[in-house]
Design an enzyme around this catalytic site. Structure first.
Site: not given
Length: 517
Positions: A335, A275, A387
C-alpha cells in the site's frame, strides 16, 4: 416571497446571518451523497454558496466559504469521531476536539477557494464567465484537497451523480468532470442575469441540455470490451470486531474462520479475503498461506488476501500493508496511500506515546512504492487498491489502465455504524465507471460487493454480517478516454476559465479608476 427575499439578502450581505445560512447550505451537500442520494440538494448547496460570494470582500468571502466548508465536513466526515473515540480510545471530549480540529482544518480549503474567487477571479458584468470560472475553481479546490499533506479526497461533489444522467461523463473525465458539470449547472440555474432575455435563456437552456442529456446519451456507449470468459469469485466477509483483530488470543480463531469459510465453498476461480485478513506478519504466516494456496489450487482456485508484509531494508525492519496472491511471493502489492494516524503517525517523534490514539495497533506501516505492477491471478491482471487508495482518482487510473479487473480490499470497521462505509462504496463505484472495468470489493464487515463496469452493484453482502458472496465478474480490455488522457482535457478547460476570469477582473480594476475620474 418576503421571507425568501430576506434570506437572499442575508446570504449576499456580510455578517453572521449569511455565514449561518452558508453553514446549513454546506450540510446540504452531504445529503447529495451516499447513503442519502438527494442530489438536487447538492445543486442547491453550491448555488447558495455561489450567490453568497457575489458581493463580499475577500475577508468576508473567506469566512463565508469557511462556514460552508464547516457544514459540509461536520456533516460528511463526522465518522472520524468514531475512529478516534471507539477505536482510538480517546475520551469523548478529546475525540470531539480532535474531530472539530480536523473538520475546521478541512474547511480552510473552501475558505481559500472563496478568498481567491473574491480577491482575484470573480468577474464583474459577465455572468457566463462567472459560472464557468466558479466551476473551474471548484475543481481546482478538489484536486488540491486530494493532494495537500497526502490528501483527503473525500466528499467530492461529483460523487453525488453516481446514479444521475451526469454519470455518463465519468468515462470521459472522471469524478472531477462530474464535479465541474454539476457546479456549472448549479451556477447557471441560480444566476438571474442569464434568464432575463430570451436569447440568454435559450443559450442557458441549450447548455444545460447538452450537459444532462449528453450524459444520458454517453451512458449508452461501451468504452471497453469483454475479454475471455467470466471469472467465478468468492468474497469472505468474516465480520471480525476491530477490538479482536490484533488480539494475539484471537489470531488462531480468525485464521481458522477464514480457512473453514473458504474450504466449505464450491470450486471458484478466485477467493478474496479483506484487508489484513491474516493478522500475522507475512514471514510468520507463510506456512498457513502457502498451505491454503496449495489446498485451494487442487480445485483450481486462487486465493488473494490482505496481509502485513515484513521486509528488511539495510537491516531495518519495514512493515507494509500488503495484498498478496497466496503461494506466489512475487505477486504482492504494498500500500502506497497510507491513512494518517491509522497506518502511520505524522511527526511520530513528537506525537507517539502522548495519547492512546497515537499508538493504535499497526500504526507504523511503511509506505509502499508509488509505481507498482498489477497482480496476476487466474490468468488476468488485477489492479489492487487497499482501502483508502480507491478514493484517489488519478492514482487508481494508472493501475486500472494496465489491468482487466479492479480489486480493492478494506477494513471499514473503523467507521462503525456510520455513513463512512457507504460513502467509501460510492467512491469505489466511481472508479469502476471511470475505468470501464469490473471491481471486486472485499471488506471485513461491509460493504462487500461486486461492481460492474458501469458502476452498478450486481451483488452485495449486508453490513455487520458474517457471510460469503459468490458470483461472476467479466474481465474487460480497452481504455476509456479518462484512462487514455486522464485529466488533461479537463485541466485545459479549467485553466482557460480561470485565466479568463483573472483577465476580466484585472481589466475591470483598470477601468474603475478611469471611470471615477
Amino acid at each position: 416571497m418576503p421571507l425568501l427575499n430576506t434570506l437572499l439578502n442575508w446570504l449576499r450581505a456580510p455578517g453572521w446571518p449569511g455565514h449561518l445560512l452558508a453553514l446549513l447550505a454546506g450540510a446540504l451537500s452531504t445529503l447529495a451523497l451516499s447513503p442519502f442520494g438527494l442530489w438536487p440538494l447538492g445543486l442547491l448547496s453550491v448555488a447558495l454558496l455561489f450567490q453568497g460570494l457575489q458581493q463580499l470582500q475577500p475577508g468576508q468571502a473567506a469566512l463565508r466559504g469557511w462556514f460552508w466548508g464547516l457544514g459540509l465536513f461536520a456533516s460528511g466526515v463526522s465518522w472520524v469521531y468514531i475512529s478516534i473515540h471507539v477505536h482510538g480510545y480517546a475520551s469523548p471530549i478529546l475525540a470531539g476536539l480532535l474531530t472539530a480540529g480536523f473538520v475546521a482544518g478541512l474547511a480552510l480549503v473552501i475558505a481559500l477557494m472563496a478568498w481567491l474567487w473574491a480577491r482575484w477571479l470573480r468577474p464583474t458584468g459577465n455572468p457566463w464567465l462567472a459560472c464557468w470560472g466558479f466551476a473551474a475553481l471548484w475543481v481546482l479546490q478538489e484536486v488540491f484537497r486530494g493532494w495537500f499533506l497526502t490528501g483527503f479526497p473525500w466528499l467530492y461533489h461529483g460523487y453525488g451523480h453516481t446514479d444521475t444522467w451526469l454519470a455518463g461523463w465519468a468515462p470521459l473525465g472522471g469524478v472531477w468532470l462530474l464535479s465541474f458539470l454539476s457546479v456549472l449547472s448549479a451556477c447557471l440555474l441560480s444566476e438571474p442575469g442569464l434568464w432575463r432575455s430570451i436569447r440568454s435563456a435559450s443559450t442557458g437552456t441549450a447548455l444545460l441540455l447538452v450537459i444532462w442529456l449528453g450524459g444520458m446519451g454517453l451512458s449508452t456507449l461501451e468504452w471497453t470490451q469483454p475479454t475471455g470468459s467470466p471469472l467465478s469469485v468468492a468474497l469472505i466477509q468474516a465480520d471480525i470486531p476491530q477490538s479482536r483483530k490484533w488480539d494475539p488470543d484471537h489470531i488462531d480463531q480468525t485464521l481458522t474462520l477464514y480457512r473453514d469459510l473458504s474450504i466449505a465453498l464450491a470450486p471458484v476461480d478466485l477467493i478474496l479475503w479483506p484487508e489484513t485478513a491474516v493478522p500475522v506478519l507475512q514471514s510468520q504466516a507463510l506456512a498457513f498461506t502457502n498451505g491454503m494456496a496449495a489446498r485451494l489450487a487442487e480445485q483450481g482456485t486462487t486465493l488473494i488476501t490482505g496481509i502485513p508484509v515484513d521486509e528488511y531494508d539495510n537491516d531495518v525492519l519495514q512493515i507494509y500493508n500488503g495484498i498478496m496472491v497466496a503461494g506466489q511471493q512475487d505477486e504482492q502489492y504494498l500500500k502506497h496511500k497510507l491513512v494518517p494516524f491509522g497506518e502511520y503517525v505524522p511527526l511520530e517523534e513528537v506525537l507517539r506515546g502522548l495519547i492512546a490514539f497515537f499508538d493504535l495497533p499497526m500504526s507504523s506501516f511503511t509506505r509502499g512504492p508509488a509505481v507498482q505492477q498489477p497482480l496476476k491471478a487466474a490468468g488476468y491482471r488485477l489492479a489492487p487498491f487497499i482501502c483508502y487508495e480507491a478514493v484517489y482518482p488519478h492514482f487508481a487510473a494508472r493501475l486500472a489502465a494496465q489491468s482487466e479487473l479492479l480489486i480493492t480490499i478494506s477494513n471499514d470497521s473503523w467507521f462503525g455504524r456510520s455513513i463512512g462505509p457507504l460513502q467509501h462504496l460510492q467512491m469505489a463505484r466511481m472508479r469502476a465507471m471511470e475505468s470501464g472495468r469490473w471491481m471486486i470489493r472485499g471488506t471485513n464487515n461491509g460493504v462487500t460487493a461486486l461492481i460492474d463496469h458501469r458502476g452498478r452493484i450486481t451483488q452485495r453482502i449486508p453490513q455487520f454480517e458474517q457471510a460469503v458472496l459468490t458470483g461472476e465478474v467479466q474481465p474487460r480490455t480497452g481504455l476509456t478516454p479518462y484512462l487514455h488522457w486522464p485529466d488533461w482535457p479537463l485541466w485545459l478547460v479549467v485553466l482557460a476559465c480561470l485565466a479568463g476570469c483573472a483577465v476580466k477582473r484585472q481589466r475591470a480594476r483598470r477601468i474603475a479608476p478611469a471611470t471615477r475620474k
